[in-house]
Design a protein around this motif. Structure first.
Motif, PDB file in Angstrom:
ATOM      1  N   ILE A   1       0.826  -1.202   0.000  1.00 34.95           N
ATOM      2  CA  ILE A   1       0.000   0.000   0.000  1.00 34.95           C
ATOM      3  C   ILE A   1       0.866   1.259   0.000  1.00 34.95           C
ATOM      4  N   ASP A   2       1.988   1.228   0.705  1.00 33.38           N
ATOM      5  CA  ASP A   2       2.907   2.376   0.706  1.00 33.38           C
ATOM      6  C   ASP A   2       3.554   2.554  -0.660  1.00 33.38           C
ATOM      7  N   PHE A   3       3.908   1.448  -1.300  1.00 31.53           N
ATOM      8  CA  PHE A   3       4.489   1.513  -2.641  1.00 31.53           C
ATOM      9  C   PHE A   3       3.478   2.107  -3.628  1.00 31.53           C
ATOM     10  N   LEU A   4       2.226   1.646  -3.550  1.00 37.13           N
ATOM     11  CA  LEU A   4       1.188   2.134  -4.444  1.00 37.13           C
ATOM     12  C   LEU A   4       0.949   3.627  -4.226  1.00 37.13           C
ATOM     13  N   ARG A   5       0.889   4.046  -2.982  1.00 35.21           N
ATOM     14  CA  ARG A   5       0.664   5.468  -2.686  1.00 35.21           C
ATOM     15  C   ARG A   5       1.833   6.315  -3.204  1.00 35.21           C
ATOM     16  N   ARG A   6       3.071   5.846  -2.985  1.00 43.73           N
ATOM     17  CA  ARG A   6       4.243   6.576  -3.483  1.00 43.73           C
ATOM     18  C   ARG A   6       4.198   6.691  -5.002  1.00 43.73           C
ATOM     19  N   ARG A   7       3.840   5.613  -5.657  1.00 41.70           N
ATOM     20  CA  ARG A   7       3.762   5.612  -7.121  1.00 41.70           C
ATOM     21  C   ARG A   7       2.698   6.590  -7.627  1.00 41.70           C
ATOM     22  N   ARG A   8       1.561   6.627  -6.947  1.00 36.21           N
ATOM     23  CA  ARG A   8       0.507   7.560  -7.344  1.00 36.21           C
ATOM     24  C   ARG A   8       0.966   9.010  -7.192  1.00 36.21           C
ATOM     25  N   PHE A   9       1.697   9.305  -6.124  1.00 35.93           N
ATOM     26  CA  PHE A   9       2.215  10.662  -5.945  1.00 35.93           C
ATOM     27  C   PHE A   9       3.233  10.998  -7.033  1.00 35.93           C
ATOM     28  N   GLU A  10       4.050  10.042  -7.417  1.00 37.68           N
ATOM     29  CA  GLU A  10       5.007  10.270  -8.501  1.00 37.68           C
ATOM     30  C   GLU A  10       4.280  10.551  -9.818  1.00 37.68           C
ATOM     31  N   LEU A  11       3.211   9.796 -10.080  1.00 45.81           N
ATOM     32  CA  LEU A  11       2.418  10.023 -11.292  1.00 45.81           C
ATOM     33  C   LEU A  11       1.744  11.393 -11.249  1.00 45.81           C
ATOM     34  N   ALA A  12       1.242  11.763 -10.082  1.00 45.54           N
ATOM     35  CA  ALA A  12       0.616  13.080  -9.934  1.00 45.54           C
ATOM     36  C   ALA A  12       1.631  14.175 -10.233  1.00 45.54           C
ATOM     37  N   ARG A  13       2.822  14.030  -9.689  1.00 48.84           N
ATOM     38  CA  ARG A  13       3.861  15.047  -9.926  1.00 48.84           C
ATOM     39  C   ARG A  13       4.180  15.159 -11.413  1.00 48.84           C
ATOM     40  N   ARG A  14       4.281  14.045 -12.089  1.00 46.27           N
ATOM     41  CA  ARG A  14       4.574  14.067 -13.526  1.00 46.27           C
ATOM     42  C   ARG A  14       3.450  14.750 -14.301  1.00 46.27           C
ATOM     43  N   GLN A  15       2.199  14.429 -13.969  1.00 46.11           N
ATOM     44  CA  GLN A  15       1.074  15.037 -14.672  1.00 46.11           C
ATOM     45  C   GLN A  15       1.000  16.539 -14.422  1.00 46.11           C
ATOM     46  N   LEU A  16       1.350  16.967 -13.207  1.00 44.68           N
ATOM     47  CA  LEU A  16       1.329  18.398 -12.893  1.00 44.68           C
ATOM     48  C   LEU A  16       2.510  19.128 -13.537  1.00 44.68           C
ATOM     49  N   ALA A  17       3.649  18.472 -13.626  1.00 45.65           N
ATOM     50  CA  ALA A  17       4.854  19.085 -14.203  1.00 45.65           C
ATOM     51  C   ALA A  17       4.823  19.113 -15.730  1.00 45.65           C
ATOM     52  N   GLU A  18       4.041  18.222 -16.335  1.00 42.46           N
ATOM     53  CA  GLU A  18       3.922  18.140 -17.789  1.00 42.46           C
ATOM     54  C   GLU A  18       2.446  18.206 -18.171  1.00 42.46           C
ATOM     55  N   PRO A  19       1.791  19.345 -17.879  1.00 39.40           N
ATOM     56  CA  PRO A  19       0.336  19.418 -18.037  1.00 39.40           C
ATOM     57  C   PRO A  19      -0.123  19.607 -19.470  1.00 39.40           C
ATOM     58  N   SER A  20      -1.366  19.222 -19.688  1.00 37.97           N
ATOM     59  CA  SER A  20      -2.065  19.599 -20.922  1.00 37.97           C
ATOM     60  C   SER A  20      -2.890  20.833 -20.583  1.00 37.97           C
ATOM     61  N   ALA A  21      -3.575  21.383 -21.566  1.00 40.92           N
ATOM     62  CA  ALA A  21      -4.321  22.625 -21.362  1.00 40.92           C
ATOM     63  C   ALA A  21      -5.373  22.504 -20.259  1.00 40.92           C
ATOM     64  N   GLY A  22      -5.982  21.346 -20.088  1.00 41.52           N
ATOM     65  CA  GLY A  22      -7.056  21.193 -19.109  1.00 41.52           C
ATOM     66  C   GLY A  22      -6.648  20.615 -17.770  1.00 41.52           C
ATOM     67  N   THR A  23      -5.363  20.439 -17.536  1.00 33.72           N
ATOM     68  CA  THR A  23      -4.904  19.828 -16.287  1.00 33.72           C
ATOM     69  C   THR A  23      -5.194  20.735 -15.099  1.00 33.72           C
ATOM     70  N   SER A  24      -5.741  20.129 -14.040  1.00 32.81           N
ATOM     71  CA  SER A  24      -5.964  20.839 -12.779  1.00 32.81           C
ATOM     72  C   SER A  24      -5.534  19.927 -11.635  1.00 32.81           C
ATOM     73  N   VAL A  25      -5.239  20.521 -10.513  1.00 35.31           N
ATOM     74  CA  VAL A  25      -4.854  19.719  -9.347  1.00 35.31           C
ATOM     75  C   VAL A  25      -6.002  18.796  -8.966  1.00 35.31           C
TER      76      VAL A  25
END
Length: 82
Positions: free
Chosen positions: A9-33
């Motif tokens: 569960i900790d690995f999955l949560r860490r991975r999700r945060f990494e994916l969130a960071r990537r999506q926020l750092a490389e956004p498309s026009a409609g990306t929101s937090v």
């Protein structure tokens, strides 16, 4: 059973945060937090923001703002509350 030296569960949560960071750092026009939080199943946006800042040293909106600037996208205007 531990995966990569931590409970699954900790690995999955860490991975999700990494994916969130990537999506926020490389956004498309409609990306929101809020959209990233919902898409990745990260729960409450407020709690996500606190944990994100603890992990990465900046708020999710700061990452998104920098990502939008790097991609040449216009800044999002904050929503006005009625």
């Amino acid at each position: 059973m531990a995966s990569r030296g931590m409970p699954p569960i900790d690995f999955l949560r860490r991975r999700r945060f990494e994916l969130a960071r990537r999506q926020l750092a490389e956004p498309s026009a409609g990306t929101s937090v809020a959209g990233v939080v919902a898409a990745l199943g990260l729960g409450n946006p407020g709690r996500f923001s606190v944990e994100y800042k603890r992990r990465f040293g900046e708020s999710p909106s700061e990452t998104l703002s920098a990502g939008r600037a790097a991609a040449g996208l216009p800044r999002l205007r904050p929503r006005r509350r009625p």
